[in-house]
Design a protein around this motif. Structure first.
Motif, PDB file in Angstrom:
ATOM      1  N   VAL A 114       0.849  -1.202   0.000  1.00 27.37           N
ATOM      2  CA  VAL A 114       0.000   0.000   0.000  1.00 27.37           C
ATOM      3  C   VAL A 114       0.877   1.241   0.000  1.00 27.37           C
ATOM      4  O   VAL A 114       1.923   1.274   0.649  1.00 27.37           O
ATOM      5  CB  VAL A 114      -0.948   0.116   1.228  1.00 27.37           C
ATOM      6  N   THR A 115       0.425   2.240  -0.726  1.00 26.92           N
ATOM      7  CA  THR A 115       1.126   3.526  -0.727  1.00 26.92           C
ATOM      8  C   THR A 115       0.606   4.357   0.439  1.00 26.92           C
ATOM      9  O   THR A 115      -0.413   4.036   1.053  1.00 26.92           O
ATOM     10  CB  THR A 115       0.860   4.311  -2.022  1.00 26.92           C
ATOM     11  N   TYR A 116       1.288   5.459   0.683  1.00 26.08           N
ATOM     12  CA  TYR A 116       0.845   6.367   1.739  1.00 26.08           C
ATOM     13  C   TYR A 116      -0.570   6.885   1.478  1.00 26.08           C
ATOM     14  O   TYR A 116      -1.391   6.965   2.382  1.00 26.08           O
ATOM     15  CB  TYR A 116       1.847   7.518   1.918  1.00 26.08           C
ATOM     16  N   LYS A 117      -0.837   7.217   0.211  1.00 30.85           N
ATOM     17  CA  LYS A 117      -2.154   7.732  -0.144  1.00 30.85           C
ATOM     18  C   LYS A 117      -3.236   6.683   0.134  1.00 30.85           C
ATOM     19  O   LYS A 117      -4.282   6.980   0.711  1.00 30.85           O
ATOM     20  CB  LYS A 117      -2.152   8.068  -1.632  1.00 30.85           C
ATOM     21  N   GLU A 118      -2.948   5.441  -0.278  1.00 32.31           N
ATOM     22  CA  GLU A 118      -3.922   4.360  -0.051  1.00 32.31           C
ATOM     23  C   GLU A 118      -4.104   4.082   1.439  1.00 32.31           C
ATOM     24  O   GLU A 118      -5.216   3.834   1.915  1.00 32.31           O
ATOM     25  CB  GLU A 118      -3.455   3.074  -0.753  1.00 32.31           C
ATOM     26  N   LEU A 119      -3.006   4.136   2.163  1.00 31.59           N
ATOM     27  CA  LEU A 119      -3.089   3.875   3.604  1.00 31.59           C
ATOM     28  C   LEU A 119      -3.945   4.946   4.287  1.00 31.59           C
ATOM     29  O   LEU A 119      -4.776   4.631   5.152  1.00 31.59           O
ATOM     30  CB  LEU A 119      -1.679   3.835   4.208  1.00 31.59           C
ATOM     31  N   LEU A 120      -3.751   6.184   3.881  1.00 36.78           N
ATOM     32  CA  LEU A 120      -4.564   7.271   4.439  1.00 36.78           C
ATOM     33  C   LEU A 120      -6.051   7.004   4.182  1.00 36.78           C
ATOM     34  O   LEU A 120      -6.890   7.163   5.084  1.00 36.78           O
ATOM     35  CB  LEU A 120      -4.153   8.621   3.839  1.00 36.78           C
ATOM     36  N   ALA A 121      -6.381   6.568   2.968  1.00 36.94           N
ATOM     37  CA  ALA A 121      -7.785   6.303   2.640  1.00 36.94           C
ATOM     38  C   ALA A 121      -8.329   5.171   3.513  1.00 36.94           C
ATOM     39  O   ALA A 121      -9.452   5.233   4.026  1.00 36.94           O
ATOM     40  CB  ALA A 121      -7.915   5.958   1.160  1.00 36.94           C
ATOM     41  N   ARG A 122      -7.498   4.135   3.708  1.00 38.95           N
ATOM     42  CA  ARG A 122      -7.974   2.996   4.512  1.00 38.95           C
ATOM     43  C   ARG A 122      -8.148   3.361   5.968  1.00 38.95           C
ATOM     44  O   ARG A 122      -9.100   2.937   6.632  1.00 38.95           O
ATOM     45  CB  ARG A 122      -7.008   1.820   4.355  1.00 38.95           C
ATOM     46  N   VAL A 123      -7.206   4.134   6.476  1.00 34.72           N
ATOM     47  CA  VAL A 123      -7.297   4.569   7.880  1.00 34.72           C
ATOM     48  C   VAL A 123      -8.530   5.458   8.061  1.00 34.72           C
ATOM     49  O   VAL A 123      -9.280   5.320   9.033  1.00 34.72           O
ATOM     50  CB  VAL A 123      -5.999   5.305   8.299  1.00 34.72           C
ATOM     51  N   SER A 124      -8.761   6.340   7.102  1.00 39.12           N
ATOM     52  CA  SER A 124      -9.893   7.266   7.204  1.00 39.12           C
ATOM     53  C   SER A 124     -11.217   6.507   7.187  1.00 39.12           C
ATOM     54  O   SER A 124     -12.127   6.789   7.971  1.00 39.12           O
ATOM     55  CB  SER A 124      -9.852   8.269   6.043  1.00 39.12           C
ATOM     56  N   ARG A 125     -11.293   5.535   6.307  1.00 37.89           N
ATOM     57  CA  ARG A 125     -12.511   4.726   6.219  1.00 37.89           C
ATOM     58  C   ARG A 125     -12.782   3.988   7.520  1.00 37.89           C
ATOM     59  O   ARG A 125     -13.895   3.929   8.020  1.00 37.89           O
ATOM     60  CB  ARG A 125     -12.317   3.691   5.115  1.00 37.89           C
ATOM     61  N   PHE A 126     -11.723   3.426   8.043  1.00 37.16           N
ATOM     62  CA  PHE A 126     -11.849   2.691   9.298  1.00 37.16           C
ATOM     63  C   PHE A 126     -12.271   3.646  10.416  1.00 37.16           C
ATOM     64  O   PHE A 126     -13.155   3.328  11.226  1.00 37.16           O
ATOM     65  CB  PHE A 126     -10.511   2.018   9.638  1.00 37.16           C
ATOM     66  N   ALA A 127     -11.666   4.829  10.423  1.00 31.55           N
ATOM     67  CA  ALA A 127     -11.991   5.831  11.444  1.00 31.55           C
ATOM     68  C   ALA A 127     -13.468   6.206  11.340  1.00 31.55           C
ATOM     69  O   ALA A 127     -14.168   6.335  12.358  1.00 31.55           O
ATOM     70  CB  ALA A 127     -11.106   7.061  11.276  1.00 31.55           C
ATOM     71  N   ASN A 128     -13.955   6.355  10.115  1.00 34.62           N
ATOM     72  CA  ASN A 128     -15.376   6.664   9.929  1.00 34.62           C
ATOM     73  C   ASN A 128     -16.259   5.524  10.440  1.00 34.62           C
ATOM     74  O   ASN A 128     -17.312   5.758  11.026  1.00 34.62           O
ATOM     75  CB  ASN A 128     -15.674   6.950   8.458  1.00 34.62           C
ATOM     76  N   GLY A 129     -15.825   4.306  10.215  1.00 36.50           N
ATOM     77  CA  GLY A 129     -16.563   3.147  10.729  1.00 36.50           C
ATOM     78  C   GLY A 129     -16.647   3.177  12.255  1.00 36.50           C
ATOM     79  O   GLY A 129     -17.703   2.937  12.849  1.00 36.50           O
ATOM     80  N   LEU A 130     -15.536   3.509  12.896  1.00 37.01           N
ATOM     81  CA  LEU A 130     -15.530   3.604  14.361  1.00 37.01           C
ATOM     82  C   LEU A 130     -16.490   4.704  14.820  1.00 37.01           C
ATOM     83  O   LEU A 130     -17.292   4.505  15.738  1.00 37.01           O
ATOM     84  CB  LEU A 130     -14.113   3.902  14.877  1.00 37.01           C
ATOM     85  N   LYS A 131     -16.400   5.842  14.138  1.00 39.82           N
ATOM     86  CA  LYS A 131     -17.273   6.971  14.511  1.00 39.82           C
ATOM     87  C   LYS A 131     -18.748   6.594  14.371  1.00 39.82           C
ATOM     88  O   LYS A 131     -19.566   6.952  15.213  1.00 39.82           O
ATOM     89  CB  LYS A 131     -16.973   8.186  13.617  1.00 39.82           C
ATOM     90  N   ALA A 132     -19.058   5.851  13.292  1.00 35.74           N
ATOM     91  CA  ALA A 132     -20.450   5.447  13.047  1.00 35.74           C
ATOM     92  C   ALA A 132     -20.975   4.563  14.182  1.00 35.74           C
ATOM     93  O   ALA A 132     -22.178   4.408  14.353  1.00 35.74           O
ATOM     94  CB  ALA A 132     -20.556   4.727  11.715  1.00 35.74           C
TER      95      ALA A 132
END
Ligand code: WT7
Length: 660
Positions: A114-132
């Motif tokens: 994974v690239t940094y850009k892809e990792l950021l997207a995955r972390v953000s998605r996961f973070a949104n899941g936690l928030k939900a």
């Protein structure tokens, strides 16, 4: 004589190579000394400059160190930042954004990048899941995951929303998990259905289920399950969700939440000399600063490096040098799911060749076991692989014996790569005493000198400095940014454990050490408390004793000591008094097995005693204290020099001689 059995003292000095020194970030001893002098002269200015240069602040700090409530030091405390933004977002819009952040190699050899850009997207998605799921800043999330990209993503996602994570190593038992869930007050658990290790599928979710069925875990409202393998696991309706469900429909953008510099980034449990494990609490700003700086300094990180730290994210090494440091520094790193001996003991060397690893960081226990394996099987010797990509080697977790150091330097590093023997602890957050690859002349078996800003010293019991050449207690005299902030929920224990009154406010590491007369280099001589170091893992003897006596149908009394072991450093030796008559032969072996399985259930397989010895009672002094020194001698198989005339029952010495 086998390479690891001999105990020769290595006096050779290995100066850093010229080319490496020339290009190093800290180039030569004079550069090192200049930094030390700067840090010494004006710590506030030094640390303030480092924090501004190395981290991105959402709100700049105006105060560096607040010592108004010693030893509860605060660093950069009116500043705000986000750890995940400092590991990911900061690289966006720079050439690093399309750089590979993680090269993941699975147990079966499959590779994902994974690239940094892809990792950021995955972390953000996961973070949104936690928030939900209602998880927010200040909540605690327990992570019980295999070594995977997803494990790192879960940690980063918590940091992104200001939730405090507590990672528990996948080898710990349901009971150990329950204790940590209760102590930290977790609202959610992130886990996987199974983990793959050495070709075997081992359950994780089932262990979580067992822990959550025990009393006291009612705080946990959600369990998120990564489907690591296709094998099904049970999911509790309403409580459990797979990662697929968690991430479904979530945006891959999530604004990082700015937190105060002192906001707890994580709590990581580690063993102490007494009682239950301690939840070591680290702060966001100071911790991250040192994670980033030590990547640059200790590993002399360059943009082109392929960094590999073999530690699991369940330990501090996997926090600082997998989940945070390499990302904050914009490095490409290898994350490995498996074990060093599968499919054979050449796995590490094969992976170094395959991924052109340049910086390799592992534990002495792994090196020693791979030396052993290569002595009996030529085919797994490092010489069978092209390891010329390597430029720096690192060692961590326990003293590295000179023989293992020399082998590592010669057969892995091709006599070209400096070996940085990094001394530090869960509590120090990052390296504190370590060579610098482009500066420090190396002496095998010595972690050499403190990093700039770290006031390490050796003192006696009244906190007086001892002269070089004499052993003493290792302390750090001044606070530093990545130090432990407190023990979660137990500030009194924090004070007592790390800042005992006799030591005049110095931080007590818990290790003995000695500085050599010639260079003032530090050599760690081992723990001075009742903590063992087994394969680089800290185990409290009392913790194992409590586990043993909790087997109330069998065990009346137990005492646990360590003994030297040529692969694992130390081995656990348990002396046990049973509630029944003294067992012999097969029966004794059968009971020993039962006890080992019991300890594995109470704590985890890593705490299983290697040796078990039975006696009708334990050797005690007149005042009833267990003679631990005598037990240590017995465990080692040494001649008994202690006075045993006061023993009530001298024949127990013969009984306790028998190992099962
Ligand atoms: C204890 C800390 C450091 C992260 C992994 C372990 C021992 C650690 C060294 C070293 C000699 C070492 C000490 C220390 N230790 N590194 N290079 N040389 N001893 O972290 O579980 O908190 O254990 O490991 O005894 O106190 P930890």
């Amino acid at each position: 004589m086998s390479a690891i059995e001999s105990v020769l003292v290595e006096n050779r000095v290995f100066p850093p190579g010229e080319a490496l020194t020339k290009a190093a970030r800290i180039s030569g001893m004079s550069a090192y000394e200049a930094l030390c002098a700067e840090a010494d002269k004006n710590p506030d200015e030094f640390w303030g400059r480092q924090a501004r240069e190395n981290l991105l602040w959402s709100k700049p700090f105006t105060r560096v160190l607040d010592e108004s409530n010693k030893p509860f030091y605060k660093w950069f405390d009116d500043g705000q930042l986000n750890a995940s933004a400092n590991c990911l977002d900061r690289h966006i819009g720079t050439p690093v954004e399309n750089k590979t952040a993680i090269i993941f190699e699975a147990d079966d050899g499959a590779v994902t990048k994974v690239t940094y850009k892809e990792l950021l997207a995955r972390v953000s998605r996961f973070a949104n899941g936690l928030k939900a799921h209602g998880i927010q800043k200040g909540d605690r999330v327990l992570i019980y995951m295999p070594m995977t990209i997803e494990g790192v993503v879960a940690m980063q996602a918590c940091a992104r929303i200001g939730a405090t994570h507590s990672v528990v190593f996948g080898g710990f038992s349901a009971k150990a998990l329950q204790e940590r869930i209760i102590d930290v007050g977790a609202v959610a658990v992130v886990t996987a259905n199974y983990q793959m290790r050495g070709g075997k599928e081992l359950p994780l979710k089932a262990v979580v289920d067992e822990a959550l069925s025990m009393p006291g875990c009612e705080s946990v409202k959600s369990v998120f399950v990564y489907e690591r393998t296709p094998t099904a696991c049970t999911l509790a309706v309403g409580r459990d969700k797979t990662f697929t469900e968690l991430l479904q429909g979530q945006s891959d953008e999530c604004a990082p939440v700015a937190v105060d510099a002192e906001h707890p980034l994580f709590v990581l449990y580690t063993s102490g000399s007494t009682g239950k494990p301690k939840g070591v609490q680290h702060a966001t700003g100071g911790y991250l600063l040192w994670a980033k700086m030590t990547m640059d300094w200790t590993f002399d990180l360059k943009d082109s490096d392929i960094f590999w730290c073999t530690a699991d994210i369940g330990w501090i090494t996997g926090h600082t040098y997998v989940a945070y440091g390499p990302l904050a520094a914009g490095a490409t790193q290898i994350v490995f799911e498996g074990v060093p001996t599968y499919p054979d003991a050449g796995r590490f060397w094969q992976m170094i060749e395959r991924h052109k690893c340049t910086i390799f960081y592992t534990a002495p226990t792994a090196i020693r076991s791979l030396i052993k394996a290569s002595e009996t099987n030529e085919k797994v010797h490092p010489k069978n692989w092209d390891l010329t990509s390597l430029r720096i080697l690192g060692s961590v977790g326990e003293p590295i014996n000179p023989e293992a150091w020399i082998w590592y330097h010669k057969h892995v590093g091709g006599e070209r790569c400096p070996v940085v023997d990094t001394f530090w602890q869960t509590e120090t957050g990052g390296h504190v005493i370590t060579p610098l690859p482009g500066a420090t002349p190396l002496v095998p078996g010595s972690c050499t000198l403190p990093l700039p800003g770290i006031a390490a010293a050796i003192v006696d019991e009244a906190a007086n400095d001892v002269p070089n050449g004499s052993g003493g207690i290792l302390v750090i005299k001044k606070p530093w940014p990545s130090m432990i902030r407190t023990i979660w929920g137990d500030p009194e224990r924090f004070k007592k454990s790390y800042f005992p009154e006799e030591l005049k406010g110095y931080y007590l590491a818990g290790d003995g050490a000695v500085r050599d007369a010639e260079r003032g280099y530090f050599r760690i001589t081992g723990r001075i408390d009742d903590v063992l170091n087994v394969s680089g893992h800290r185990m409290g003897t009392m913790e194992i004793e409590s586990a043993l006596v909790a087997k109330t149908d069998l065990v009346a009394e137990a005492a646990v000591v360590g003994r030297p072991d040529d692969t694992t450093g130390e081995a656990i030796c348990a002396f046990v008094v049973l509630k029944r008559s003294l067992p012999q032969g097969d029966e004794a072996r059968e009971i020993a097995k039962q006890l080992r399985d019991w300890v594995a259930k109470e704590i985890g397989p890593i705490a299983k005693p290697k040796d078990i010895r039975f006696g009708e009672n334990l050797p005690k002094t007149r005042s009833g204290k267990i003679m631990r020194r005598l037990l240590r001698s017995l465990a080692k198989g040494e001649a008994i020099t202690q006075d045993t005339s006061t023993l009530e029952n001298p024949q127990i010495l013969t009984q306790l001689d028998q190992t099962y």
